[in-house]
Design a protein around this motif. Sequence first.
Motif, PDB file in Angstrom:
ATOM      1  N   THR A  65       1.310  -1.508   0.122  1.00 56.96           N
ATOM      2  CA  THR A  65       0.340   0.155  -0.194  1.00 56.96           C
ATOM      3  C   THR A  65       1.176   1.296   0.353  1.00 56.96           C
ATOM      4  O   THR A  65       0.798   2.378  -0.593  1.00 56.96           O
ATOM      5  N   ILE A  66       2.082   1.421   1.191  1.00 56.46           N
ATOM      6  CA  ILE A  66       2.412   2.255   0.799  1.00 56.46           C
ATOM      7  C   ILE A  66       3.470   2.820  -0.272  1.00 56.46           C
ATOM      8  O   ILE A  66       3.931   4.103  -1.072  1.00 56.46           O
ATOM      9  N   CYS A  67       4.134   2.073  -0.841  1.00 62.20           N
ATOM     10  CA  CYS A  67       4.917   1.519  -1.905  1.00 62.20           C
ATOM     11  C   CYS A  67       4.355   2.132  -3.092  1.00 62.20           C
ATOM     12  O   CYS A  67       4.564   2.765  -3.659  1.00 62.20           O
ATOM     13  N   SER A  68       2.969   1.964  -3.112  1.00 62.40           N
ATOM     14  CA  SER A  68       2.001   3.156  -4.624  1.00 62.40           C
ATOM     15  C   SER A  68       1.600   4.500  -3.994  1.00 62.40           C
ATOM     16  O   SER A  68       1.011   4.770  -4.818  1.00 62.40           O
ATOM     17  N   LEU A  69       2.296   4.547  -2.859  1.00 67.68           N
ATOM     18  CA  LEU A  69       1.830   6.163  -2.131  1.00 67.68           C
ATOM     19  C   LEU A  69       2.827   7.100  -2.878  1.00 67.68           C
ATOM     20  O   LEU A  69       2.620   7.520  -3.806  1.00 67.68           O
ATOM     21  N   SER A  70       3.610   6.820  -2.108  1.00 71.64           N
ATOM     22  CA  SER A  70       4.847   8.017  -2.281  1.00 71.64           C
ATOM     23  C   SER A  70       4.187   9.351  -2.321  1.00 71.64           C
ATOM     24  O   SER A  70       3.732   9.619  -2.063  1.00 71.64           O
ATOM     25  N   CYS A  71       4.890  10.822  -2.215  1.00 71.69           N
ATOM     26  CA  CYS A  71       5.324  11.569  -2.528  1.00 71.69           C
ATOM     27  C   CYS A  71       4.719  12.415  -3.603  1.00 71.69           C
ATOM     28  O   CYS A  71       6.067  12.616  -3.913  1.00 71.69           O
ATOM     29  N   ARG A  72       3.852  13.007  -4.153  1.00 72.58           N
ATOM     30  CA  ARG A  72       3.478  11.515  -4.338  1.00 72.58           C
ATOM     31  C   ARG A  72       3.060  11.012  -5.257  1.00 72.58           C
ATOM     32  O   ARG A  72       3.677  10.254  -5.682  1.00 72.58           O
ATOM     33  N   PRO A  73       2.307  11.405  -7.015  1.00 72.25           N
ATOM     34  CA  PRO A  73       1.553  11.868  -7.040  1.00 72.25           C
ATOM     35  C   PRO A  73       0.495  10.487  -6.225  1.00 72.25           C
ATOM     36  O   PRO A  73       0.473   9.458  -5.838  1.00 72.25           O
ATOM     37  N   ASP A  74      -0.684  10.768  -5.693  1.00 70.47           N
ATOM     38  CA  ASP A  74      -2.150   9.411  -5.762  1.00 70.47           C
ATOM     39  C   ASP A  74      -2.038   9.109  -6.296  1.00 70.47           C
ATOM     40  O   ASP A  74      -2.631   7.567  -6.587  1.00 70.47           O
ATOM     41  N   GLU A  75      -2.279   8.475  -7.860  1.00 71.52           N
ATOM     42  CA  GLU A  75      -2.333   7.359  -9.104  1.00 71.52           C
ATOM     43  C   GLU A  75      -1.373   6.946  -8.671  1.00 71.52           C
ATOM     44  O   GLU A  75       0.153   7.095  -8.448  1.00 71.52           O
ATOM     45  N   THR A  76      -1.618   5.263  -9.228  1.00 69.72           N
ATOM     46  CA  THR A  76      -0.708   4.312  -8.162  1.00 69.72           C
ATOM     47  C   THR A  76      -0.033   3.724  -9.843  1.00 69.72           C
ATOM     48  O   THR A  76       0.418   2.687  -9.874  1.00 69.72           O
ATOM     49  N   ASP A  77      -0.507   4.704 -11.292  1.00 66.03           N
ATOM     50  CA  ASP A  77       0.506   4.205 -12.660  1.00 66.03           C
ATOM     51  C   ASP A  77       1.902   3.846 -12.560  1.00 66.03           C
ATOM     52  O   ASP A  77       3.286   5.171 -11.564  1.00 66.03           O
ATOM     53  N   ILE A  78       2.004   2.680 -12.686  1.00 68.32           N
ATOM     54  CA  ILE A  78       3.971   2.653 -12.530  1.00 68.32           C
ATOM     55  C   ILE A  78       4.707   2.487 -14.454  1.00 68.32           C
ATOM     56  O   ILE A  78       4.150   1.226 -14.880  1.00 68.32           O
ATOM     57  N   ASN A  79       5.393   2.680 -14.648  1.00 68.04           N
ATOM     58  CA  ASN A  79       5.609   2.921 -15.633  1.00 68.04           C
ATOM     59  C   ASN A  79       7.620   2.225 -15.864  1.00 68.04           C
ATOM     60  O   ASN A  79       8.270   3.019 -15.093  1.00 68.04           O
ATOM     61  N   GLN A  80       7.719   1.295 -14.776  1.00 75.32           N
ATOM     62  CA  GLN A  80       9.285   0.726 -14.562  1.00 75.32           C
ATOM     63  C   GLN A  80      10.024   0.151 -15.600  1.00 75.32           C
ATOM     64  O   GLN A  80       9.883  -0.445 -16.417  1.00 75.32           O
ATOM     65  N   ILE A  81      11.050   1.081 -16.099  1.00 69.13           N
ATOM     66  CA  ILE A  81      11.583   0.285 -17.076  1.00 69.13           C
ATOM     67  C   ILE A  81      13.680  -0.015 -16.019  1.00 69.13           C
ATOM     68  O   ILE A  81      13.413   0.027 -15.093  1.00 69.13           O
ATOM     69  N   ARG A 112       5.718   7.595 -12.950  1.00 69.41           N
ATOM     70  CA  ARG A 112       4.585   8.294 -12.875  1.00 69.41           C
ATOM     71  C   ARG A 112       3.494   8.584 -13.326  1.00 69.41           C
ATOM     72  O   ARG A 112       4.335   9.152 -14.357  1.00 69.41           O
ATOM     73  N   THR A 113       2.467   8.587 -13.092  1.00 67.09           N
ATOM     74  CA  THR A 113       1.571   9.747 -14.278  1.00 67.09           C
ATOM     75  C   THR A 113       2.170  10.980 -13.741  1.00 67.09           C
ATOM     76  O   THR A 113       1.895  11.725 -13.203  1.00 67.09           O
ATOM     77  N   GLY A 114       2.736  11.793 -15.195  1.00 64.94           N
ATOM     78  CA  GLY A 114       3.357  13.004 -15.202  1.00 64.94           C
ATOM     79  C   GLY A 114       4.253  13.335 -14.493  1.00 64.94           C
ATOM     80  O   GLY A 114       5.183  14.533 -14.570  1.00 64.94           O
ATOM     81  N   ILE A 115       5.124  12.199 -14.553  1.00 65.30           N
ATOM     82  CA  ILE A 115       6.636  11.868 -13.767  1.00 65.30           C
ATOM     83  C   ILE A 115       7.017  10.969 -15.095  1.00 65.30           C
ATOM     84  O   ILE A 115       6.957   9.468 -14.558  1.00 65.30           O
ATOM     85  N   PRO A 116       7.385  10.657 -16.284  1.00 66.27           N
ATOM     86  CA  PRO A 116       8.751   9.660 -16.575  1.00 66.27           C
ATOM     87  C   PRO A 116      10.019   9.758 -15.587  1.00 66.27           C
ATOM     88  O   PRO A 116      10.776  10.260 -15.034  1.00 66.27           O
TER      89      PRO A 116
END
Length: 316
Positions: free
Chosen positions: A14-30, A211-215
């Motif tokens: 749960t907390i790994c999906s939050l971080s600071c912040r954004p609230d969206e939990t979409d992760i684009n991991q390369i 993250r959403t909005g954060i490449p």
Amino acid sequence: MKLKNLFFIVFLITICSLSCRPDETDINQIPPRDRTEQQITDNDSIIGYLQTHYYNSALFENGGNYSISDIVISELPTDENGNYQDLPNPEENTLLIDDVETLTTNFEDADYEFYILRINQGGGETPNFTDNVKIRYSGNLLDEVVFDTNVNADDPLDMTAVIRGWVQVIPTFSAAESGPFINDDGTLAYDNYGLGVMFIPSGLAYFNQGRTGIPAYSNLIFKFELYDTSVFDHDGDGVLSHLEDLNDNMNVFDDDTDGDLAPNYFDNDDDGDGVFSIFEDIDGDGDPSNDDTNGDGIPNYLDPESTESNLDDDDA
């Protein structure tokens, strides 16, 4: 698997999906790059930004309670060839590179530099890196695109659920000296709170996890107002969470005395001896960390050989 282990794993997800912040939990991991090499690239980018951007420094010279919206960061003007010109109105503005503080840390075996514009230190308590804080913030990329702002600064933010850059920066500021006060419109106000801007490399942010909005590999800028802080005991074992960082690396996730996969700060039986840590407070002073019954230098709550309890037989 023990119930507490399962509960911790759910909590960690749960907390790994939050971080600071954004609230969206979409992760684009390369695939991750070499952290040391990436830090060199990131630091060059941040330094370039600090050298070519300025802020309205004169506004804050006489003190007072200002907000993040009062901090105006602008890019130097350029000529027709794209070359940067001199700082406009130097009596009112200052280049960021001339006012920021440079801090260093080691994280994931890489050395990092990050930067703070300290507009107001704050006059209250200084947060621990595991505290709950009330904070207003706005985050943007180096291209000025805003990716997140918080709506309600009155909702406490758990510092164990934020990115590493926040863990390093926020405890260098202090919360408000007084407040909250109720304004005429019903909103809350504080006096002499921490106000600043942090410039952090991707390695202290999301690194290769977009993250959403954060490449991926984005350097981040956060403006923030730190209003309040309160110490936190996540597992209710009587030992404040920041004191459960036994190796003093500002990371409570890698301290697991009994090896049960539940870090001490989220484990109500740290040594796995079957006695809850809070019941190993033999002298009853509310602090299990100063009770060492067998005198071996290890507090009872971390010593599986010490199973004394402050409960009587019936309670036990």
